[in-house]
Design an enzyme around this catalytic site. Structure first.
Site, PDB file in Angstrom:
ATOM      1  N   VAL A  23     -15.627   0.557   7.258  1.00 12.14           N
ATOM      2  CA  VAL A  23     -14.661   1.562   6.793  1.00 12.14           C
ATOM      3  C   VAL A  23     -13.692   1.947   7.915  1.00 12.14           C
ATOM      4  CG1 VAL A  23     -14.388   3.794   5.654  1.00 12.14           C
ATOM      5  CG2 VAL A  23     -16.478   2.457   5.285  1.00 12.14           C
ATOM      6  N   PRO A  24     -12.370   1.866   7.671  1.00 17.81           N
ATOM      7  CA  PRO A  24     -11.384   2.215   8.697  1.00 17.81           C
ATOM      8  C   PRO A  24     -11.097   3.714   8.724  1.00 17.81           C
ATOM      9  CG  PRO A  24     -10.248   1.506   6.720  1.00 17.81           C
ATOM     10  CD  PRO A  24     -11.733   1.420   6.415  1.00 17.81           C
TER      11      PRO A  24
ATOM     12  N   CYS B  62      -2.106  -0.498   4.846  1.00 12.87           N
ATOM     13  CA  CYS B  62      -1.690  -1.763   5.473  1.00 12.87           C
ATOM     14  C   CYS B  62      -0.811  -2.608   4.552  1.00 12.87           C
ATOM     15  CB  CYS B  62      -2.904  -2.576   5.922  1.00 12.87           C
ATOM     16  SG  CYS B  62      -4.016  -3.033   4.581  1.00 12.87           S
TER      17      CYS B  62
ATOM     18  N   GLY C 298      -9.070  -3.313  11.804  1.00 16.63           N
ATOM     19  CA  GLY C 298      -8.152  -4.007  12.697  1.00 16.63           C
ATOM     20  C   GLY C 298      -8.500  -5.482  12.832  1.00 16.63           C
TER      21      GLY C 298
ATOM     22  N   GLY D 207      -7.146  -7.362   6.915  1.00 14.71           N
ATOM     23  CA  GLY D 207      -6.630  -6.923   8.206  1.00 14.71           C
ATOM     24  C   GLY D 207      -5.175  -6.505   8.120  1.00 14.71           C
TER      25      GLY D 207
END
Length: 403
Positions: free
Chosen positions: A116-117, A251, A200, A218
């Site tokens: 999880v970002p 993103c 990332g 990504g």
């Protein structure tokens, strides 16, 4: 003896979570489609009911974006995703083709690792938990350290609703002391069946090289091409609405505008009308120095900030208070060209090319540099041109006339 080393604690937590998830999966694997559907419905409802609270937690903890847009993401990840998958058959007999004598059976894969970002922490948990359980799988989350608290709270919220609906304990869990080594243990453990990695480039590469099956998301770095046949005012509006959503932390949001020289004046006029500010050479150079860190990675100071906040941080001059998006004229692509990188903020590169072949070449070059396989956006009414680009662009998702 009590563990005090964070790495050891994290690795142990990962192993405990995986073991418990594996036991829970054995129970889930015996569940009917109705039982699975009831669990997923409860999770979706919990995500929807807590959308605003979790959004505010995420914004406060990370400092990225704004809670109003994060609430929309949480609602999308819960309500909209649920509506899309609600009626799907995922376990047991899916199709019985008598004519071809083929029987399709849905079988869960097992324990899923969910990375999880920090940019989309709560919505990612809600989404990944739903799709994991919908397939009869258990899931263990590894939270980004910068968003640990809001991620843990989201997991707690979703897990409670799922267990109340009959989900076995341990099917949804999270590493509470996140470290890189703990995440590696989660991804490389022999009981992990699949990795869903959002983060990332290094994290995605680590997932792909873990030895376990992985689906990675990504850097996007998607170019947006405005063709001369497009409704230019509407195209700029769609790009700006998308790029400013949650201050650019998604993103898939646009990273550059590419146009032909013949419509440059029209596009620039609309950019200015709609709150875009094209930087002069001096300020563009200042911002370029601020976008990346010395090692070439994105400067976290810009992530999810408003155009005004970024202008102050980078000491830019003459940026109006009404500015929604900062733009910089660019001609090149590459590691030494900061504006050609992904920028998770309301910053766009602005490319002006001589003709269509040059636009296509530049779009391909940007994606091959960073973002191949991700997203490309095109605004055009020329169907033949759309097909020409679609056949050549190295992106898995090509969006036409939409944010």
């Amino acid at each position: 003896m009590e563990l005090k080393d964070k790495d050891l604690i994290s690795i142990q937590q990962a192993r405990d979570c995986i073991r418990n998830a594996s036991v829970a999966h054995r129970t889930l694997a015996s569940f009917s489609q109705e039982q699975i559907n009831n669990i997923v419905a409860a999770m979706a409802k919990a995500g929807e009911q807590n959308a605003e609270r979790l959004a505010k937690m995420a914004q406060e903890e990370t400092g990225f974006g704004n809670w109003q847009d994060k609430k929309i993401k949480n609602l999308f990840a819960s309500r909209t995703i649920y509506e899309a998958i609600r009626d799907l058959k995922t376990v047991g007999i899916l199709r019985d083709n008598k004519e071809e004598k083929v029987l399709d059976i849905g079988v869960s894969v097992g324990v899923i690792a969910g990375i999880v970002p920090s940019t989309n922490p709560t919505s990612t948990v809600i989404f990944k938990a739903q799709i994991a359980l919908k397939g009869g799988n258990s899931i263990v989350f590894s939270p980004h350290p910068g968003a640990k608290n809001c991620i843990l709270e989201t997991v707690k919220c979703i897990r409670a609703a799922a267990e109340e609906a009959g989900c076995p304990p341990g099917a949804i869990s999270c590493i509470e002391t996140p470290t890189l080594n703990g995440t590696k243990e989660l991804m490389q453990n022999s009981l992990t069946a699949l990795i869903l990695a959002t983060g990332g480039p290094e994290m995605v590469r680590s997932a792909y090289s873990s030895g376990r099956p992985a689906i990675g998301v990504g850097a996007g770095n998607g170019p947006a091409f405005i063709d001369k046949t497009a409704d230019i005012a509407l195209a700029v509006k769609r790009i700006f609405d998308s790029k400013t959503f949650d201050n650019g932390t998604i993103c898939a949001s646009e990273q550059s505008i590419i146009i032909e020289k013949s419509i440059c004046a029209q596009v620039e006029s609309e950019i200015k009308k709609q709150g875009g500010f094209i930087l002069d050479e001096s300020d563009a150079n200042k911002l370029a120095q601020f976008i990346l860190r010395p090692n070439g990675s994105m400067n976290p100071a810009i992530v999810g900030k408003t155009a005004q906040q970024i202008a102050r941080l980078a000491n830019l001059q003459n940026v109006p208070e009404t500015t929604r998006v900062l733009l910089a004229r660019e001609t090149k692509v590459g590691m030494a060209v900061p504006f050609s990188h992904e920028k998770l903020a309301p910053i766009l590169a602005f490319y002006v090319e001589e003709d269509i072949p040059s636009v296509l070449e530049k779009s391909i070059k940007i994606l091959h540099f960073e973002g191949a396989g991700h997203t490309f956006c095109m605004h055009s009414k020329d169907e033949a041109l759309i097909k020409r680009f679609a056949l050549a662009i190295p992106a898995s998702r090509i969006l036409i006339n939409t944010p």
